[in-house]
Write an enzyme that holds these catalytic residues in place. Sequence first.
Site, PDB file in Angstrom:
ATOM      1  N   HIS B  82       0.840  -1.200   0.000  1.00 14.10           N
ATOM      2  CA  HIS B  82       0.000   0.000   0.000  1.00 14.10           C
ATOM      3  C   HIS B  82       0.876   1.253   0.000  1.00 14.10           C
ATOM      4  O   HIS B  82       1.809   1.346   0.788  1.00 14.10           O
ATOM      5  CB  HIS B  82      -0.905  -0.005   1.233  1.00 14.10           C
ATOM      6  CG  HIS B  82      -2.094   0.889   1.094  1.00 14.10           C
ATOM      7  ND1 HIS B  82      -1.987   2.265   1.071  1.00 14.10           N
ATOM      8  CD2 HIS B  82      -3.416   0.617   0.951  1.00 14.10           C
ATOM      9  CE1 HIS B  82      -3.200   2.788   0.934  1.00 14.10           C
ATOM     10  NE2 HIS B  82      -4.084   1.813   0.854  1.00 14.10           N
ATOM     11  N   GLY B 163       3.672  22.819   9.987  1.00 15.28           N
ATOM     12  CA  GLY B 163       5.050  22.356  10.150  1.00 15.28           C
ATOM     13  C   GLY B 163       5.994  22.916   9.111  1.00 15.28           C
ATOM     14  O   GLY B 163       5.600  23.698   8.241  1.00 15.28           O
ATOM     15  N   ILE B 167      10.697  16.530   6.536  1.00 12.10           N
ATOM     16  CA  ILE B 167       9.911  15.416   7.084  1.00 12.10           C
ATOM     17  C   ILE B 167      10.477  14.995   8.436  1.00 12.10           C
ATOM     18  O   ILE B 167      11.633  15.267   8.749  1.00 12.10           O
ATOM     19  CB  ILE B 167       9.882  14.184   6.139  1.00 12.10           C
ATOM     20  CG1 ILE B 167      11.245  13.465   6.086  1.00 12.10           C
ATOM     21  CG2 ILE B 167       9.409  14.553   4.747  1.00 12.10           C
ATOM     22  CD1 ILE B 167      11.146  12.040   5.544  1.00 12.10           C
ATOM     23  N   HIS B 168       9.655  14.332   9.244  1.00 10.86           N
ATOM     24  CA  HIS B 168      10.158  13.702  10.464  1.00 10.86           C
ATOM     25  C   HIS B 168      11.034  12.535  10.007  1.00 10.86           C
ATOM     26  O   HIS B 168      10.602  11.720   9.194  1.00 10.86           O
ATOM     27  CB  HIS B 168       8.987  13.215  11.314  1.00 10.86           C
ATOM     28  CG  HIS B 168       9.398  12.626  12.632  1.00 10.86           C
ATOM     29  ND1 HIS B 168      10.035  11.409  12.741  1.00 10.86           N
ATOM     30  CD2 HIS B 168       9.273  13.092  13.900  1.00 10.86           C
ATOM     31  CE1 HIS B 168      10.271  11.148  14.014  1.00 10.86           C
ATOM     32  NE2 HIS B 168       9.818  12.160  14.738  1.00 10.86           N
ATOM     33  N   PRO B 169      12.275  12.415  10.506  1.00  7.59           N
ATOM     34  CA  PRO B 169      13.240  11.477   9.910  1.00  7.59           C
ATOM     35  C   PRO B 169      12.814  10.009   9.924  1.00  7.59           C
ATOM     36  O   PRO B 169      13.175   9.260   9.020  1.00  7.59           O
ATOM     37  CB  PRO B 169      14.507  11.694  10.744  1.00  7.59           C
ATOM     38  CG  PRO B 169      14.065  12.396  11.984  1.00  7.59           C
ATOM     39  CD  PRO B 169      12.869  13.196  11.600  1.00  7.59           C
ATOM     40  N   THR B 170      12.052   9.576  10.928  1.00  8.02           N
ATOM     41  CA  THR B 170      11.635   8.170  10.961  1.00  8.02           C
ATOM     42  C   THR B 170      10.139   8.001  10.707  1.00  8.02           C
ATOM     43  O   THR B 170       9.681   6.925  10.343  1.00  8.02           O
ATOM     44  CB  THR B 170      11.950   7.531  12.334  1.00  8.02           C
ATOM     45  OG1 THR B 170      11.273   8.279  13.357  1.00  8.02           O
ATOM     46  CG2 THR B 170      13.450   7.540  12.600  1.00  8.02           C
ATOM     47  N   GLY B 172       8.014  10.425   8.851  1.00  5.85           N
ATOM     48  CA  GLY B 172       7.509  10.975   7.597  1.00  5.85           C
ATOM     49  C   GLY B 172       6.517  12.088   7.835  1.00  5.85           C
ATOM     50  O   GLY B 172       6.760  12.971   8.667  1.00  5.85           O
TER      51      GLY B 172
END
Lengths: 320, 320
Positions: B82, B163, B167-170, B172
């Site tokens: 997905h 924001g 991206i948030h590194p782990t 997304g």
Amino acid sequence: MNKIVQCVPNFSEGRDLEKVERIVSGLKNQEGFNLVSYEPDGDYNRTVVTLLGNPEKIIDALVDFTKVVIDEIDMNVQSGEHPRMGAIDVIPFIPIENVTMDECVVYANTVAKKINEAYNIPIFMYAEAANQKIRVKLPNIRKGEFEGMKTKIKEDKWAPDYGTQEIHPTFGVIGVGARIPLVAYNIDLNTTDIDVAKNIAKAIRNSSGGFTYIQAGPAMLNERGHVQVTMNILDYKKNPIYRIFETVKMEAKRYHVEVTNSELVGLAPKDALKRSIKYYLQVNNIEYNKDMTLDEITKYSIEYLKFRDFDRLKIIESNI
Amino acid sequence: MNKIVQCVPNFSEGRDLEKVERIVSGLKNQEGFNLVSYEPDGDYNRTVVTLLGNPEKIIDALVDFTKVVIDEIDMNVQSGEHPRMGAIDVIPFIPIENVTMDECVVYANTVAKKINEAYNIPIFMYAEAANQKIRVKLPNIRKGEFEGMKTKIKEDKWAPDYGTQEIHPTFGVIGVGARIPLVAYNIDLNTTDIDVAKNIAKAIRNSSGGFTYIQAGPAMLNERGHVQVTMNILDYKKNPIYRIFETVKMEAKRYHVEVTNSELVGLAPKDALKRSIKYYLQVNNIEYNKDMTLDEITKYSIEYLKFRDFDRLKIIESNI
């Protein structure tokens, strides 16, 4: 094998019937194509002409026809209910026999170039003949109409496909295109309640979430004493007539209203009818013969789609 | 009057069932809302969670839930069939009772702001909550997925609604939206010929010219030994279930195939069922009672839409 196209020029006069006669006279009794019909509409102040036959012969005739229209119609004093941007508003080419859509695009460009060169009328290519996505839908081009086109055509975005960025002072501009045949189709309901026709139209038409290629609305037929769902089927291959007819019957059940008949307005290609006849023959376990005659198509259309006021001359191919 | 929303967060773990349990544990037995279901899918590597209840309580729980997901899922090592752009991929709000769509848009923005402020995860607003036309359809936002979002988010066009452009590194990014309820619906055909299901799917689905709010395709059910037309109804008000069911029956006739049953996948709101029941009651001259009970809705749905494997718990409102 003879190439046959249908061509449906629309010109902006529908009230002065003598003028209409002078305009169409050059299209009568020509070699290579038939003038199938011309239908002046007073409210619209517009006449729809249907030609059928050899594409080259039609192209040559259209160039001469344009000259007559230039002499007869001055758009500065024309008005009517139908939107229009030129004395000839549109010239669509429609493939009928032994002709591809790509060939119709070539014919459209050929006549556009000839008319522009002969009379300095700017031309916009639309539908399958469009060169830009925004020009596929004719209303995008025509927005602003004859009056607005004087300035619109000077925008970079609206430079014509043929000609300069200056409208013809009395004629305006023309939209020339290629498309598959429209089927103008109405379904009779045995009620005078216009809301029933309105609700059913909403169920089937694209603008309310229905079938993609259906434009539909309600109509009251005062003389006949019942309502109709009136529609254009823009692509009878993807939205075949039988599917719309059966869906309307299904919706009508909840109102306990009967679907008594249906009718074609103007002509339809035999392919549009055969696709629907095939459905009913399959349902009834009768063998489908793809080479059925025009008389058989006529008989089955009346039997299964309950066409009224229908005869084989309403099939485009009868007029070839 | 209590305000009730449905909220369906999707998170990107569907294989490690112990991890799934840890992630959903904080949503169980909470005051003010129910965890109606959570359905991990191994192929998709994704779990769909259905919450139902008070919007403020759900919003608070989602903020805590996000913290658990941050700790459990690292998108750099996640893969599945997905498409996904974040460890929580989407959070849609759906109005159910005494709540308007506009209020759901407010709830969506509230949770988006809170999650962004708490964990510095960028948020894109989609569907009815979208602030730009191109963001209405989620796939436009998600294109490129977690991996591509690292650079996509730096484009002016793809700055997040909440924001920074990082991206948030782990984790997304998350898509947060508001929409009307989807109805996931399948219709059984008593044949093993997949082409029949394929042809019928084409007749009804938007992408082939059918109804605007229908996505449909064929499916072979090997264990049950027949094919299905499987679909999402994106707007059951404009494309009611009965209309699709009856159109499929009409199309099936030409193949001499019987429509034996149909089924809901997941839940449907009672309004979706009542709109279709109303059609059949009108057809059968039975009075329609808009205040019918959930048991009556269940009975009529089985009778008229031939629902199988159905009970009242499949009606969203049974779970309030």
